[in-house]
Design a protein around this motif. Structure first.
Motif, PDB file in Angstrom:
ATOM      1  N   MET A 144       0.856  -1.189   0.000  1.00 32.02           N
ATOM      2  CA  MET A 144       0.000   0.000   0.000  1.00 32.02           C
ATOM      3  C   MET A 144       0.886   1.230   0.000  1.00 32.02           C
ATOM      4  O   MET A 144       1.875   1.287   0.735  1.00 32.02           O
ATOM      5  N   VAL A 145       0.539   2.201  -0.832  1.00 38.20           N
ATOM      6  CA  VAL A 145       1.217   3.491  -0.861  1.00 38.20           C
ATOM      7  C   VAL A 145       0.192   4.539  -0.451  1.00 38.20           C
ATOM      8  O   VAL A 145      -0.864   4.656  -1.076  1.00 38.20           O
ATOM      9  N   ILE A 146       0.494   5.292   0.609  1.00 36.60           N
ATOM     10  CA  ILE A 146      -0.423   6.310   1.122  1.00 36.60           C
ATOM     11  C   ILE A 146       0.065   7.672   0.645  1.00 36.60           C
ATOM     12  O   ILE A 146       1.115   8.145   1.064  1.00 36.60           O
ATOM     13  N   GLY A 147      -0.682   8.287  -0.231  1.00 38.21           N
ATOM     14  CA  GLY A 147      -0.301   9.574  -0.809  1.00 38.21           C
ATOM     15  C   GLY A 147      -0.111   9.444  -2.305  1.00 38.21           C
ATOM     16  O   GLY A 147       0.704   8.636  -2.763  1.00 38.21           O
ATOM     17  N   GLY A 148      -0.844  10.248  -3.073  1.00 37.40           N
ATOM     18  CA  GLY A 148      -0.812  10.127  -4.528  1.00 37.40           C
ATOM     19  C   GLY A 148      -0.101  11.258  -5.233  1.00 37.40           C
ATOM     20  O   GLY A 148      -0.426  11.579  -6.379  1.00 37.40           O
ATOM     21  N   GLY A 149       0.886  11.870  -4.568  1.00 37.45           N
ATOM     22  CA  GLY A 149       1.726  12.857  -5.244  1.00 37.45           C
ATOM     23  C   GLY A 149       2.777  12.150  -6.090  1.00 37.45           C
ATOM     24  O   GLY A 149       2.716  10.939  -6.312  1.00 37.45           O
ATOM     25  N   ILE A 150       3.774  12.890  -6.534  1.00 38.41           N
ATOM     26  CA  ILE A 150       4.786  12.289  -7.409  1.00 38.41           C
ATOM     27  C   ILE A 150       5.548  11.179  -6.693  1.00 38.41           C
ATOM     28  O   ILE A 150       5.912  10.177  -7.305  1.00 38.41           O
ATOM     29  N   ALA A 151       5.767  11.312  -5.362  1.00 39.18           N
ATOM     30  CA  ALA A 151       6.465  10.256  -4.614  1.00 39.18           C
ATOM     31  C   ALA A 151       5.630   8.983  -4.591  1.00 39.18           C
ATOM     32  O   ALA A 151       6.131   7.885  -4.869  1.00 39.18           O
ATOM     33  N   GLY A 152       4.347   9.105  -4.263  1.00 42.94           N
ATOM     34  CA  GLY A 152       3.477   7.941  -4.196  1.00 42.94           C
ATOM     35  C   GLY A 152       3.294   7.280  -5.542  1.00 42.94           C
ATOM     36  O   GLY A 152       3.297   6.044  -5.658  1.00 42.94           O
ATOM     37  N   ILE A 153       3.141   8.098  -6.581  1.00 38.87           N
ATOM     38  CA  ILE A 153       2.962   7.550  -7.934  1.00 38.87           C
ATOM     39  C   ILE A 153       4.206   6.778  -8.358  1.00 38.87           C
ATOM     40  O   ILE A 153       4.121   5.657  -8.877  1.00 38.87           O
ATOM     41  N   GLN A 154       5.392   7.373  -8.143  1.00 37.24           N
ATOM     42  CA  GLN A 154       6.634   6.710  -8.541  1.00 37.24           C
ATOM     43  C   GLN A 154       6.831   5.403  -7.785  1.00 37.24           C
ATOM     44  O   GLN A 154       7.181   4.383  -8.378  1.00 37.24           O
ATOM     45  N   ALA A 155       6.598   5.420  -6.472  1.00 40.41           N
ATOM     46  CA  ALA A 155       6.759   4.205  -5.676  1.00 40.41           C
ATOM     47  C   ALA A 155       5.787   3.122  -6.132  1.00 40.41           C
ATOM     48  O   ALA A 155       6.160   1.947  -6.271  1.00 40.41           O
ATOM     49  N   ALA A 156       4.533   3.508  -6.377  1.00 41.00           N
ATOM     50  CA  ALA A 156       3.527   2.539  -6.812  1.00 41.00           C
ATOM     51  C   ALA A 156       3.887   1.928  -8.155  1.00 41.00           C
ATOM     52  O   ALA A 156       3.763   0.705  -8.353  1.00 41.00           O
TER      53      ALA A 156
END
Length: 669
Positions: A144-156
């Motif tokens: 699970m990735v919490i947060g949909g900014g550029i960090a969350g998108i890249q990690a996902a």
């Protein structure tokens, strides 16, 4: 027992203060010690080889390494012992650098005596260490990735490309975070929308990514490899699965004048709205606090007004305009529970409100705005289509002053830390303003310029030399309104002169602060925050992506202010940690955890109350404490509060602690 003591010089860090040879000689006199010697760098390959060979040659069943902090090299020497055939949990670190040589660098004799005591105490402890075997844990290979900014998108994307399912949770109706709001990015002046929108689309269309927008984490239970996360999907009052994104409902809505969150109050939106043109997903949400129909229904449910005997049609214009008929005013929040093996937190940042800065107008001067508001004015998709206009009258400003460190590096009025990106984005904004208004004047007040990234210093020089941006070294003391102008009082510390500057618009680089709700989320995840509320890493140097809760990682500007480059790098790093975690068929945990003597335990529950990790529960049938080995982090809080002595930390029992205290205090008896 046959114990070996190895004293490290640590170059001159230890040996420059402590007489390491004398420490080794004194160690030989301790009962049970059959070998003691020194080496210049014990953590080096030859140093580790010395430890391995000595264990085999002297048949050691206990090892003490006198060197630096166990958080640095405990694992190093335990691995070396394991290679030599010794149980790694019969190795202990005597910290004679951070605890002895560094605090006593001007007292070599005292430091040497203290080091001898620390070594002796550690030898006493290791005598009672038992051989331990790490427990194994099954792992759910979903993240699970919490947060949909550029960090969350890249990690996902990185985790999904690795072949594992990802749940991407974002509290706003669209992913994209702060980056999608920007005009251009430094130092290359790339269009953020052009960079991020393809990634947003990839995330929404990736077969391994489950997008959970307009949702928040409600609770988290479980442990590494086996987390259970309850996600609250907030009522949008629109069936997104059938929505065409046509926008007819938005056009029909009569409610206007609601400040737009995306444009940070510089434009208005309606009660039903799509956040922005590139939103992913491109679907509308009804704002229940401003919708005429939903406000009416809420007043009835709260008893503020009575429901009329005959049905009254309150505003339903959006529903009438919707061709697929997918607007449902009776929609409610829904809870979904998902099981994952690991969690990445990427919740980003906010800007300190201008209202917190009374010396700069406290938000009461319309033409004093923050950095993100000016980004929206410069952005082609912003409220003024990229033309910088004053909020007060819509005129193009002929002079703009940019104020750095507005709340940053100022513990008296804001925060003590540097927000890191302000020098660069003010330089960028001044440069872009000059592109739009070549005859305009741009002034930047700064304390000092921090441009330490690739191409950053060159970018600042470009703003100064090519665009003739005027840099004034000094802090602004006061900002106030004078007619239709904004006046700044300050000082030029290079010339020693007072400065009074009258401009059309002021842009404040307000401090970056943690996102709203960050502390509440940290509590749910059982991870600490620092003094300012940023998520705390396990170790700043050695474990910067990890938290003290195994399986929970941090990425991006929720740890501390970062630019896009560092944010994306850390996001991929956190994703790499998750992929490494999932690469194993099962996980192993440190066995140095709490254990219960069931014959002594009275079931009082003190240990359960003291446990920050919820690893201890009272068995309702047997009325004794039970430790969940997968959750326990070995902090020892339970052992400290246990009144009966039933709760013990493996290899750190009370008897071992008392032995060490006895050694440390025997000269004071």
């Amino acid at each position: 027992m046959r114990i070996g003591v190895f004293v490290c010089h640590c170059g001159s860090n230890i040996a420059g203060v402590i007489d390491v040879k004398r420490v080794a000689e004194e160690a030989k006199k301790i009962p049970g010690v059959v070998y003691a010697d020194t080496y210049i760098y014990m953590c080096s390959e030859p140093g580790q080889k010395l430890v391995e060979d000595t264990i085999k040659k002297y048949k050691l069943d206990g090892v003490v390494i006198a060197n630096c902090s166990p958080s640095l090299h405990e694992r190093t020497f335990r691995n070396a012992a394991a290679r030599a055939g010794l149980n790694p949990y019969r190795v202990e670190i005597a910290n004679i650098r951070e605890q002895v040589s560094w605090p006593h660098e001007d007292e070599p004799e005292l430091a040497t005596k203290k080091a001898i005591k620390v070594v002796e105490a550690t030898v006493k402890r290791v005598r009672k260490n038992i051989a331990l075997v790490p427990p194994t844990i099954p792992v759910t290979k979903k993240a699970m990735v919490i947060g949909g900014g550029i960090a969350g998108i890249q990690a996902a994307l990185d985790i999904a490309d690795g072949g594992y399912e990802v749940y991407l949770v974002e509290r706003d109706p669209s992913i994209g975070g702060k980056m999608i709001l920007l005009s251009e990015t430094f130092p290359t002046l790339d269009c953020p929308q052009c960079i991020e929108t393809p990634k947003m689309t990839d995330a929404s269309q990736h077969p391994k990514i489950h997008l959970m927008t307009y949702s928040e984490v409600d609770s988290v239970s479980g442990y590494v490899g086996n987390f259970k996360v309850r996600v609250r999907h907030k009522a949008s009052y629109v069936d997104w699965s059938k929505c065409l994104g046509c926008g007819d409902c938005v056009t029909a809505c009569p409610v206007k004048g609601i400040p737009s969150e995306v444009d940070r109050g510089l434009s208005d939106r309606k009660a039903i709205y799509i956040p922005f043109d590139q939103a992913v997903p491109l679907v509308p949400v009804i704002d229940a606090d401003n919708c005429i129909k939903l406000k009416y229904e809420r007043k009835i449910s709260e008893g503020k007004i009575k429901r009329p005997p005959k049905p009254v049609k309150v505003c339903e214009k959006c529903q009438d305009a919707c061709v697929p008929k997918i607007i449902n005013f009776e929609d409610v929040d829904k809870i979904e529970e998902v099981e994952v093996g690991s969690i990445i937190v990427a919740t980003g940042f906010e800007l300190m409100p201008i209202e917190n800065l009374p010396e700069y107008g406290a938000g009461k001067i319309p033409d004093v705005i923050d950095g993100l508001q000016f980004e929206r004015l410069l952005c082609a998709s912003g409220p003024t289509a990229g033309v910088p206009k004053r909020p007060s009258d819509g005129k193009i400003p002929q002079s703009v002053a940019f104020v750095s460190c507005a709340g940053s590096r100022d513990p008296a009025h804001g925060v003590a830390y540097c927000s890191r990106v302000c020098c660069m984005y003010l330089g960028k904004q001044a440069l872009l303003y000059k592109h739009f208004v070549p005859e305009g004047n741009a002034f930047i007040f700064y304390i000092d310029i921090r441009s330490n990234g690739k191409g950053y210093e060159e970018f600042i020089q470009r703003a100064k030399e090519e665009e003739e941006v005027v840099y004034i070294r000094g802090k602004v003391s006061k900002i106030f309104q004078r007619g239709d102008k904004v006046v700044l009082w300050g000082a030029d510390t290079l010339t020693g002169e007072r400065v009074e500057l009258e401009v059309d618009l002021v842009v404040l680089a307000t401090a970056m602060v943690p996102s709203a709700g960050a502390k509440e989320l940290a509590s749910k995840l059982r991870i600490p925050t620092d003094t300012y509320g940023w998520f705390q890493e396990a170790h700043l140097k050695l474990r910067p992506l990890e938290t003290v809760t195994s399986g929970v990682y941090i990425a991006g500007a929720d740890q501390f202010p970062k630019d896009i480059t560092d944010t994306v790098s850390q996001a991929s790093g956190a994703a790499g940690k998750v992929l490494a975690l999932f690469s194993k068929p099962e996980l192993t945990r440190e066995p140095t955890i709490a254990t219960v003597d069931t014959e002594v335990c009275a079931g009082c529950g003190f240990c359960e109350d003291a446990c920050a990790y919820e690893a201890i529960k009272i068995d309702p049938r047997r009325k004794i404490s039970v430790v969940n080995e997968a959750l326990c982090e070995g902090c020892g809080a339970c052992s400290a509060v246990c009144p009966s002595g039933a709760m013990t930390l493996k290899n750190f029992a009370k008897s071992q602690v008392f032995d060490m205290v006895e050694v440390a205090t025997e000269e004071y008896e």
